[in-house]
Design an enzyme around this catalytic site. Sequence first.
Site, PDB file in Angstrom:
ATOM      1  N   ARG A  46     -46.897 198.930 103.537  1.00  0.00           N
ATOM      2  CA  ARG A  46     -48.265 199.253 103.676  1.00  0.00           C
ATOM      3  C   ARG A  46     -48.380 200.387 104.831  1.00  0.00           C
ATOM      4  O   ARG A  46     -47.707 200.060 105.987  1.00  0.00           O
ATOM      5  CB  ARG A  46     -49.247 198.276 103.835  1.00  0.00           C
ATOM      6  CG  ARG A  46     -49.745 197.577 102.424  1.00  0.00           C
ATOM      7  CD  ARG A  46     -50.479 198.571 101.766  1.00  0.00           C
ATOM      8  NE  ARG A  46     -50.958 197.960 100.415  1.00  0.00           N
ATOM      9  CZ  ARG A  46     -50.412 197.915  99.268  1.00  0.00           C
ATOM     10  NH1 ARG A  46     -49.458 198.659  98.917  1.00  0.00           N
ATOM     11  NH2 ARG A  46     -50.793 197.302  98.127  1.00  0.00           N
TER      12      ARG A  46
ATOM     13  N   HIS B 173     -47.744 207.384  97.891  1.00  0.00           N
ATOM     14  CA  HIS B 173     -47.971 206.103  97.491  1.00  0.00           C
ATOM     15  C   HIS B 173     -47.755 206.002  96.000  1.00  0.00           C
ATOM     16  O   HIS B 173     -48.518 205.212  94.975  1.00  0.00           O
ATOM     17  CB  HIS B 173     -49.443 205.533  97.699  1.00  0.00           C
ATOM     18  CG  HIS B 173     -49.348 204.445  97.854  1.00  0.00           C
ATOM     19  ND1 HIS B 173     -50.556 203.487  98.589  1.00  0.00           N
ATOM     20  CD2 HIS B 173     -48.809 203.186  97.023  1.00  0.00           C
ATOM     21  CE1 HIS B 173     -50.265 202.003  98.320  1.00  0.00           C
ATOM     22  NE2 HIS B 173     -49.511 201.848  97.232  1.00  0.00           N
TER      23      HIS B 173
HETATM   24  P1  NDP Z   1     -44.315 188.802  97.941  1.00  0.00           P
HETATM   25  O1  NDP Z   1     -45.391 188.277  98.428  1.00  0.00           O
HETATM   26  O2  NDP Z   1     -43.667 188.425  96.695  1.00  0.00           O
HETATM   27  O3  NDP Z   1     -43.149 188.931  99.001  1.00  0.00           O
HETATM   28  C1  NDP Z   1     -43.660 189.010 100.284  1.00  0.00           C
HETATM   29  C2  NDP Z   1     -42.164 188.838 101.216  1.00  0.00           C
HETATM   30  O4  NDP Z   1     -42.544 189.270 102.426  1.00  0.00           O
HETATM   31  C3  NDP Z   1     -42.043 187.422 101.012  1.00  0.00           C
HETATM   32  O5  NDP Z   1     -40.478 187.445 101.159  1.00  0.00           O
HETATM   33  C4  NDP Z   1     -42.288 186.891 102.797  1.00  0.00           C
HETATM   34  O6  NDP Z   1     -41.600 185.908 103.314  1.00  0.00           O
HETATM   35  C5  NDP Z   1     -42.243 188.050 103.541  1.00  0.00           C
HETATM   36  N1  NDP Z   1     -43.044 188.195 104.536  1.00  0.00           N
HETATM   37  C6  NDP Z   1     -44.444 188.144 104.573  1.00  0.00           C
HETATM   38  N2  NDP Z   1     -45.067 188.150 105.685  1.00  0.00           N
HETATM   39  C7  NDP Z   1     -43.902 187.972 106.784  1.00  0.00           C
HETATM   40  C8  NDP Z   1     -43.748 187.889 107.931  1.00  0.00           C
HETATM   41  N3  NDP Z   1     -44.644 187.834 108.723  1.00  0.00           N
HETATM   42  N4  NDP Z   1     -42.456 188.033 108.477  1.00  0.00           N
HETATM   43  C9  NDP Z   1     -41.291 187.905 107.722  1.00  0.00           C
HETATM   44  N5  NDP Z   1     -41.557 187.982 106.285  1.00  0.00           N
HETATM   45  C10 NDP Z   1     -42.559 188.192 105.964  1.00  0.00           C
HETATM   46  O7  NDP Z   1     -44.623 190.271  97.584  1.00  0.00           O
HETATM   47  P2  NDP Z   1     -44.187 191.542  96.873  1.00  0.00           P
HETATM   48  O8  NDP Z   1     -42.625 191.405  96.975  1.00  0.00           O
HETATM   49  O9  NDP Z   1     -44.725 191.341  95.376  1.00  0.00           O
HETATM   50  O10 NDP Z   1     -44.623 192.620  97.371  1.00  0.00           O
HETATM   51  C11 NDP Z   1     -44.492 193.004  98.870  1.00  0.00           C
HETATM   52  C12 NDP Z   1     -45.259 194.242  99.188  1.00  0.00           C
HETATM   53  O11 NDP Z   1     -44.823 195.482  98.726  1.00  0.00           O
HETATM   54  C13 NDP Z   1     -46.879 194.290  98.612  1.00  0.00           C
HETATM   55  O12 NDP Z   1     -47.638 193.402  99.275  1.00  0.00           O
HETATM   56  C14 NDP Z   1     -47.330 195.617  98.975  1.00  0.00           C
HETATM   57  O13 NDP Z   1     -47.834 195.926 100.201  1.00  0.00           O
HETATM   58  C15 NDP Z   1     -45.845 196.492  98.856  1.00  0.00           C
HETATM   59  N6  NDP Z   1     -45.975 197.157  97.364  1.00  0.00           N
HETATM   60  C16 NDP Z   1     -45.890 198.627  97.560  1.00  0.00           C
HETATM   61  C17 NDP Z   1     -46.059 199.327  96.573  1.00  0.00           C
HETATM   62  C18 NDP Z   1     -45.708 200.818  96.562  1.00  0.00           C
HETATM   63  O14 NDP Z   1     -46.020 201.323  95.486  1.00  0.00           O
HETATM   64  N7  NDP Z   1     -45.677 201.345  97.580  1.00  0.00           N
HETATM   65  C19 NDP Z   1     -45.732 198.651  95.038  1.00  0.00           C
HETATM   66  C20 NDP Z   1     -45.888 197.301  95.124  1.00  0.00           C
HETATM   67  C21 NDP Z   1     -45.858 196.506  96.305  1.00  0.00           C
HETATM   68  P3  NDP Z   1     -41.491 184.491 102.342  1.00  0.00           P
HETATM   69  O15 NDP Z   1     -40.603 184.897 101.279  1.00  0.00           O
HETATM   70  O16 NDP Z   1     -40.953 183.693 103.693  1.00  0.00           O
HETATM   71  O17 NDP Z   1     -42.922 184.217 102.145  1.00  0.00           O
HETATM   72  C1  OXD Z   2     -49.177 197.495  94.975  1.00  0.00           C
HETATM   73  C2  OXD Z   2     -48.931 199.053  95.368  1.00  0.00           C
HETATM   74  O1  OXD Z   2     -49.518 196.810  96.058  1.00  0.00           O
HETATM   75  O2  OXD Z   2     -49.007 199.735  94.399  1.00  0.00           O
HETATM   76  O3  OXD Z   2     -48.858 197.034  93.959  1.00  0.00           O
HETATM   77  O4  OXD Z   2     -49.259 199.619  96.429  1.00  0.00           O
END
Ligand code: NDP
Ligand code: OXD
Length: 318
Positions: free
Chosen positions: A233, A281
């Site tokens: 993000r 994005h």
């Molecule tokens: P998940 O919830 O499956 O995974 C999030 C990961 O981030 C987990 O491994 C979590 O750790 C880790 N995490 C969260 N907070 C922290 C922290 N403070 N310190 C260290 N690690 C942390 O989410 P997704 O993988 O499904 O998606 C991740 C992000 O990708 C979304 O929230 C979104 O912002 C972004 N995204 C962007 C897109 C785009 O088009 N640009 C499309 C899709 C997603 P733990 O495993 O230990 O809980």
């Molecule tokens: C998502 C994105 O979070 O598209 O799925 O950014």
Amino acid sequence: MNPTTDGETLLYFAGIGERTETWRQVFQDVAPEIIIVDRDATPEQKAACQYALAWKPRPGELTALSKLQAIFGLGAGVDGILADNSLPSDVPLIRMVESGLTQGMVEYCLWQVLYHHRRFWETEAAQRQHHWLEQYYPAPWDRTVGVMGLGEIGHAVATQLMSFKFKLRGWSRTAKVIDGVSCFVSLDSLPAFLNGCEIVLCLLPLTAETRGFLNADFFAHLPMGAALINAGRGAQLNEADLLAAMRFGRIGSATLDVFQTEPLPPEHPFWRQERLFITPHNASFTDPRAAAQAIHRQISDHRSGLPLQHVVDRTRGY
Ligand code: NDP
Ligand code: OXD
């Protein structure tokens, strides 16, 4: 068109306006018993909705839905929904997990890691000059790549990068064991994770802990000339610090898919920054058909008394 409300499964759509018809059509094909109710519905129709599908709801929009039993996020990131302070706190919020969204992110991250690994912008520039460039680059097993976030998407990305034989590191909030990936956990290990990391990918959710966290302190732990790829993000990145780090050469190249302000304003200095690559994005999209199938499954399970999957922990923020 908005429906009558007797005994039906009503899904309120607080998504992106121009796509309402696409979603209505997809639900009609995939799950005709789920009726989409849109923003133009009457207060009675809205009040009868048991479920909602949202991306960035208008503040207070979902509080009108007094029978709400679950809110489905249109994306993996739910920060746009949690930004609404009036969001009902007792209604489960579910983030999107669907294979098309994950696959798009895997493609994007692979493309960008290879782009920075091979410095393809150099050959593109050379071609424009009709210049036959002699270019050298390390083998992938001599290149350290770090994946921040090892959840649904980060784990899939790390697995794919592994098949390309990069030296892989991963970082997450709780401990992980992934074959072929050196896993680091929590803030304490961040300096060790970043030390020597030549390409770092941010796939973290936006939370209180990750807001503004790609900043000068963070960059200072990276080797000179490191590459940053942010598809998490925009609010995770301190944009002024990135520009300073690029001027100084700490960050040699970067790809950003997400920004503090989207669309990125035409006058933003990022557009003019050399070796900073911008995508709008669109690293990935939620596939409406796959998402409708996933939501249909969840609603059927929920109605049969089974637990909902991928429920956001509101205290963690993801
Ligand atoms: P998940 O919830 O499956 O995974 C999030 C990961 O981030 C987990 O491994 C979590 O750790 C880790 N995490 C969260 N907070 C922290 C922290 N403070 N310190 C260290 N690690 C942390 O989410 P997704 O993988 O499904 O998606 C991740 C992000 O990708 C979304 O929230 C979104 O912002 C972004 N995204 C962007 C897109 C785009 O088009 N640009 C499309 C899709 C997603 P733990 O495993 O230990 O809980
Ligand atoms: C998502 C994105 O979070 O598209 O799925 O950014």
